[in-house]
Every structure is written in structure tokens, then in C-alpha cells.
Design a protein around this motif. Structure first.
Motif, PDB file in Angstrom:
ATOM      1  N   GLY A  58       0.798  -1.222   0.000  1.00 30.09           N
ATOM      2  CA  GLY A  58       0.000   0.000   0.000  1.00 30.09           C
ATOM      3  C   GLY A  58       0.829   1.270   0.000  1.00 30.09           C
ATOM      4  O   GLY A  58       0.408   2.293   0.563  1.00 30.09           O
ATOM      5  N   VAL A  59       2.026   1.245  -0.617  1.00 30.92           N
ATOM      6  CA  VAL A  59       2.871   2.441  -0.678  1.00 30.92           C
ATOM      7  C   VAL A  59       2.286   3.391  -1.715  1.00 30.92           C
ATOM      8  O   VAL A  59       2.388   3.159  -2.920  1.00 30.92           O
ATOM      9  CB  VAL A  59       4.330   2.083  -1.012  1.00 30.92           C
ATOM     10  N   LEU A  60       1.682   4.471  -1.253  1.00 32.09           N
ATOM     11  CA  LEU A  60       0.928   5.375  -2.103  1.00 32.09           C
ATOM     12  C   LEU A  60       1.804   6.339  -2.886  1.00 32.09           C
ATOM     13  O   LEU A  60       1.526   6.662  -4.037  1.00 32.09           O
ATOM     14  CB  LEU A  60      -0.048   6.169  -1.220  1.00 32.09           C
ATOM     15  N   ALA A  61       2.874   6.821  -2.262  1.00 27.43           N
ATOM     16  CA  ALA A  61       3.539   8.033  -2.728  1.00 27.43           C
ATOM     17  C   ALA A  61       4.924   7.784  -3.297  1.00 27.43           C
ATOM     18  O   ALA A  61       5.640   6.883  -2.865  1.00 27.43           O
ATOM     19  CB  ALA A  61       3.647   9.020  -1.575  1.00 27.43           C
ATOM     20  N   PHE A  62       5.310   8.609  -4.262  1.00 30.04           N
ATOM     21  CA  PHE A  62       6.672   8.649  -4.788  1.00 30.04           C
ATOM     22  C   PHE A  62       7.649   8.972  -3.654  1.00 30.04           C
ATOM     23  O   PHE A  62       7.357   9.808  -2.808  1.00 30.04           O
ATOM     24  CB  PHE A  62       6.759   9.732  -5.861  1.00 30.04           C
ATOM     25  N   PRO A  63       8.848   8.339  -3.672  1.00 34.51           N
ATOM     26  CA  PRO A  63       9.318   7.338  -4.611  1.00 34.51           C
ATOM     27  C   PRO A  63       9.104   5.929  -4.066  1.00 34.51           C
ATOM     28  O   PRO A  63       8.968   5.731  -2.864  1.00 34.51           O
ATOM     29  CB  PRO A  63      10.796   7.649  -4.721  1.00 34.51           C
ATOM     30  N   TRP A  64       9.095   4.985  -4.975  1.00 31.37           N
ATOM     31  CA  TRP A  64       8.928   3.580  -4.619  1.00 31.37           C
ATOM     32  C   TRP A  64      10.241   2.842  -4.854  1.00 31.37           C
ATOM     33  O   TRP A  64      11.074   3.276  -5.654  1.00 31.37           O
ATOM     34  CB  TRP A  64       7.835   2.947  -5.472  1.00 31.37           C
ATOM     35  N   ASP A  65      10.412   1.716  -4.220  1.00 28.02           N
ATOM     36  CA  ASP A  65      11.575   0.872  -4.485  1.00 28.02           C
ATOM     37  C   ASP A  65      11.284   0.058  -5.739  1.00 28.02           C
ATOM     38  O   ASP A  65      11.281  -1.167  -5.733  1.00 28.02           O
ATOM     39  CB  ASP A  65      11.857  -0.029  -3.282  1.00 28.02           C
ATOM     40  N   ASN A  66      11.016   0.797  -6.823  1.00 29.84           N
ATOM     41  CA  ASN A  66      10.614   0.192  -8.095  1.00 29.84           C
ATOM     42  C   ASN A  66      10.981   1.142  -9.223  1.00 29.84           C
ATOM     43  O   ASN A  66      10.483   2.275  -9.277  1.00 29.84           O
ATOM     44  CB  ASN A  66       9.110  -0.075  -8.088  1.00 29.84           C
ATOM     45  N   SER A  67      11.827   0.695 -10.126  1.00 30.89           N
ATOM     46  CA  SER A  67      12.312   1.564 -11.193  1.00 30.89           C
ATOM     47  C   SER A  67      11.210   1.955 -12.163  1.00 30.89           C
ATOM     48  O   SER A  67      11.182   3.087 -12.657  1.00 30.89           O
ATOM     49  CB  SER A  67      13.445   0.863 -11.958  1.00 30.89           C
ATOM     50  N   GLY A  68      10.294   1.035 -12.470  1.00 32.96           N
ATOM     51  CA  GLY A  68       9.245   1.341 -13.436  1.00 32.96           C
ATOM     52  C   GLY A  68       8.374   2.493 -12.994  1.00 32.96           C
ATOM     53  O   GLY A  68       8.051   3.391 -13.796  1.00 32.96           O
ATOM     54  N   LEU A  69       7.979   2.508 -11.725  1.00 35.74           N
ATOM     55  CA  LEU A  69       7.163   3.605 -11.206  1.00 35.74           C
ATOM     56  C   LEU A  69       7.942   4.912 -11.164  1.00 35.74           C
ATOM     57  O   LEU A  69       7.453   5.960 -11.605  1.00 35.74           O
ATOM     58  CB  LEU A  69       6.656   3.257  -9.808  1.00 35.74           C
ATOM     59  N   ASN A  70       9.151   4.879 -10.630  1.00 36.93           N
ATOM     60  CA  ASN A  70       9.928   6.105 -10.492  1.00 36.93           C
ATOM     61  C   ASN A  70      10.271   6.724 -11.841  1.00 36.93           C
ATOM     62  O   ASN A  70      10.260   7.949 -11.995  1.00 36.93           O
ATOM     63  CB  ASN A  70      11.211   5.828  -9.708  1.00 36.93           C
ATOM     64  N   LYS A  71      10.559   5.893 -12.840  1.00 33.79           N
ATOM     65  CA  LYS A  71      10.907   6.418 -14.159  1.00 33.79           C
ATOM     66  C   LYS A  71       9.697   7.042 -14.847  1.00 33.79           C
ATOM     67  O   LYS A  71       9.845   7.966 -15.657  1.00 33.79           O
ATOM     68  CB  LYS A  71      11.516   5.311 -15.017  1.00 33.79           C
ATOM     69  N   ALA A  72       8.501   6.565 -14.541  1.00 33.32           N
ATOM     70  CA  ALA A  72       7.306   7.202 -15.101  1.00 33.32           C
ATOM     71  C   ALA A  72       7.114   8.600 -14.519  1.00 33.32           C
ATOM     72  O   ALA A  72       6.679   9.519 -15.215  1.00 33.32           O
ATOM     73  CB  ALA A  72       6.077   6.341 -14.824  1.00 33.32           C
ATOM     74  N   VAL A  73       7.449   8.780 -13.245  1.00 37.94           N
ATOM     75  CA  VAL A  73       7.357  10.104 -12.619  1.00 37.94           C
ATOM     76  C   VAL A  73       8.380  11.055 -13.221  1.00 37.94           C
ATOM     77  O   VAL A  73       8.063  12.197 -13.585  1.00 37.94           O
ATOM     78  CB  VAL A  73       7.562   9.997 -11.094  1.00 37.94           C
ATOM     79  N   LEU A  74       9.629  10.605 -13.320  1.00 36.26           N
ATOM     80  CA  LEU A  74      10.725  11.449 -13.806  1.00 36.26           C
ATOM     81  C   LEU A  74      11.037  11.142 -15.270  1.00 36.26           C
ATOM     82  O   LEU A  74      12.201  11.022 -15.663  1.00 36.26           O
ATOM     83  CB  LEU A  74      11.958  11.241 -12.929  1.00 36.26           C
TER      84      LEU A  74
END
Length: 294
Positions: A58-74
Motif C-alpha cells: 500500500g505504498v501510495l507516494a513517490f518514490p517507490w523501491d521500483n524503477s518502473g514507477l519512479n521512471k514514469a514520474v521522472l
């Protein structure tokens, strides 16, 4: 290659929103979607198998320990369009709505999921402490659809500038996974009813602001404020020098990058991907220019 055209930006200014189908590649979309299912909330099939319960961190907020999610943000092309809209490179990641780049998901049979259908609203109220001046387009907001949105799957709906905010005037975003919507914190929008009998609709929401308008955006963020500790290590380690600027770190050619600063960042983030060489090269170039003046 600039993927968002000047014509699309003009449509955003005129209408208050524009949809960019397939902004993310299939690989980028899949990586981000899998990140949602790993860190935030399960896929439809896993949700049903778990008795319609959320069995994820349930980790809602940036950043995540996940490259796919973080790269979509940045995402570089996302930063590019934000710079063009805001008219400067001096910008930062805005902490949207719930005060950060964050995730959302809806499931069949669970229609509200923190937002009721057809409740039209604007996002400016909780994204600025400044005045209400909707003619000022300095608050671009974005959301990704991270899986295909089909009719009946609670598509987000937007209302064009100047129209009454109601379902009759709204455009529902039926779109493929990886699509991006650019809107404004002044744009009226709402969720819609989840009428399909099965399926999920995962989304990601974020924005950018000018650094000379620091009253916009919910709050500043630190390792304690949002995301997870490992998520921050990954996000900062894997980011490019330009992307780190969006997280309030100095530009690569800034004199704040002393040997002590560079070495300290490498000690903290080196094993997570931080490359000190661009900073060392920029520092050497500054020093050579300074010595050449004497």
C-alpha cells in the motif's frame, strides 16, 4: 524526439486538458503497472483471489523501491513538456492532491475507492496557498492510465474550460494503457461509475511547478515525508543529473557540487546507481574557466 507537440499544448491551454494516447511505451507501461501491483494494490485477478482484499504494502507516494514507477514520474519527455508549458527549466516536481506523486486504483464492485463518481472538482484548493486565478496556466497536472480503460471501467472525465461541470459536458477517457492526460489544477474533472463486472483501473497522478512560485504544490518532501527509504535511495541513485533537479538537488554545474558534496552523494547513493563523473567533470570545467580568468 519531442513526443508532445506545440499543437497539443495549445489544445491544453484552450480546453484545459489534452489526452496523449500511448505516451509511455508498452515496456514502460508494463514496468509501471507491475510496480503498482507489487507496491500499492493487486491486479484484478489477485484482488479476487485474495477475497477482494488488498494484500500489498500500500505504498501510495513517490518514490517507490521500483524503477518502473519512479521512471514514469521522472520521465524525460514529461519533464520536457512541463518546461515548455511553464516557460523555464527552473521547475520542481509538484506534490499533487494528496501532496505527492501518487497512485490510485479502482476495482469492479468497489466503485468509490476514495473518489465518488460524478463529483466534479478542481485541484487548485489543495495545491496552492495562493489566490484563485484560473487564467494563470502555471499549474499543469498529469495523470497516467497504466492499463487499458474500457467503457464502464470508471474512466476519468474532464470538462472543457467555460462549460458547466456536469456529466453531459464531460469527456470520458477511454484509452489504452500508457496514455497520459495533461490537465490543470483549474480544470473541472471527476471519476465516473465503475459499471463493468470485472477489471481494474490503475492510475498515477503528479505535476510540476516553477521554482519562483513555491507557494504552489502541497508540501516539500524528504525521506521521512513520502515514499520509503529504499525508494528514495533507488530514485535518486537512478535519476539523471537533470532529473535530480526536479527533486531540489542543485544543477550539475552549480558550485554547490564541491568534492565533499560529490563524494558524500556517491557514498550514500553509489551502489544504487549514482554516477559522480558528470558532477566531477562539471566542477573541473568551472575551475578551468576560473583559472583562465586569472
Amino acid at each position: 524526439m519531442v513526443r508532445i507537440t506545440d499543437e497539443q499544448i495549445e489544445q491544453w491551454r484552450r480546453d484545459g486538458y489534452v489526452l496523449i494516447p500511448n505516451f509511455l511505451s508498452k515496456e514502460e507501461t508494463e514496468a509501471a503497472r507491475n510496480g503498482v501491483f507489487e507496491w500499492f494494490s493487486p491486479s484484478w485477478d489477485d484482488y479476487v483471489a485474495a477475497g477482494r482484499k488488498i494484500d500489498k504494502p500500500g505504498v501510495l507516494a513517490f518514490p517507490w523501491d521500483n524503477s518502473g514507477l519512479n521512471k514514469a514520474v521522472l520521465h524525460d519527455d514529461l519533464i520536457d513538456v512541463a518546461e515548455r508549458i511553464l516557460g523555464t527549466k527552473d521547475i520542481h516536481l509538484r506534490l499533487v492532491r494528496l501532496d505527492e506523486a501518487h497512485l490510485g486504483i479502482k476495482y469492479a464492485g468497489n466503485p468509490s475507492n476514495n473518489s465518488l463518481p460524478d463529483v466534479f472538482h478542481q485541484d487548485w484548493g489543495n495545491n496552492t496557498i495562493g489566490p484563485h486565478h484560473p487564467e494563470d496556466f502555471c499549474s499543469p497536472a498529469f495523470f497516467y492510465c497504466l492499463d487499458d480503460v474500457k467503457p464502464g471501467m470508471a474512466p476519468v472525465q474532464m470538462v472543457k474550460n467555460g462549460l458547466e461541470p456536469n456529466p453531459k459536458n464531460a469527456e470520458k477517457f477511454i484509452c489504452p494503457g500508457g496514455s497520459l492526460c495533461i490537465y490543470s489544477t483549474w480544470t473541472w474533472h471527476a471519476s465516473s461509475e465503475f459499471e463493468a463486472k470485472e477489471g481494474h483501473r490503475p492510475t498515477m497522478w503528479l505535476g510540476f511547478n516553477r521554482n519562483d512560485r513555491m507557494w504552489e504544490g502541497g508540501r516539500f518532501f524528504t525521506i521521512k515525508a513520502t515514499g520509503t527509504r529504499d525508494g528514495w535511495l533507488r530514485a535518486i541513485g537512478e535519476a539523471t543529473p537533470r532529473q535530480r533537479e526536479l527533486l531540489f538537488l542543485p544543477a550539475v554545474d552549480d558550485e554547490k557540487w564541491t568534492d565533499e558534496m560529490i563524494d558524500g552523494m556517491f557514498k550514500r547513493y553509489g551502489k544504487h546507481g549514482f554516477d559522480p563523473e558528470p558532477y566531477r567533470q562539471a566542477k573541473a570545467k568551472r575551475e578551468a574557466q576560473t583559472n583562465g580568468k586569472h
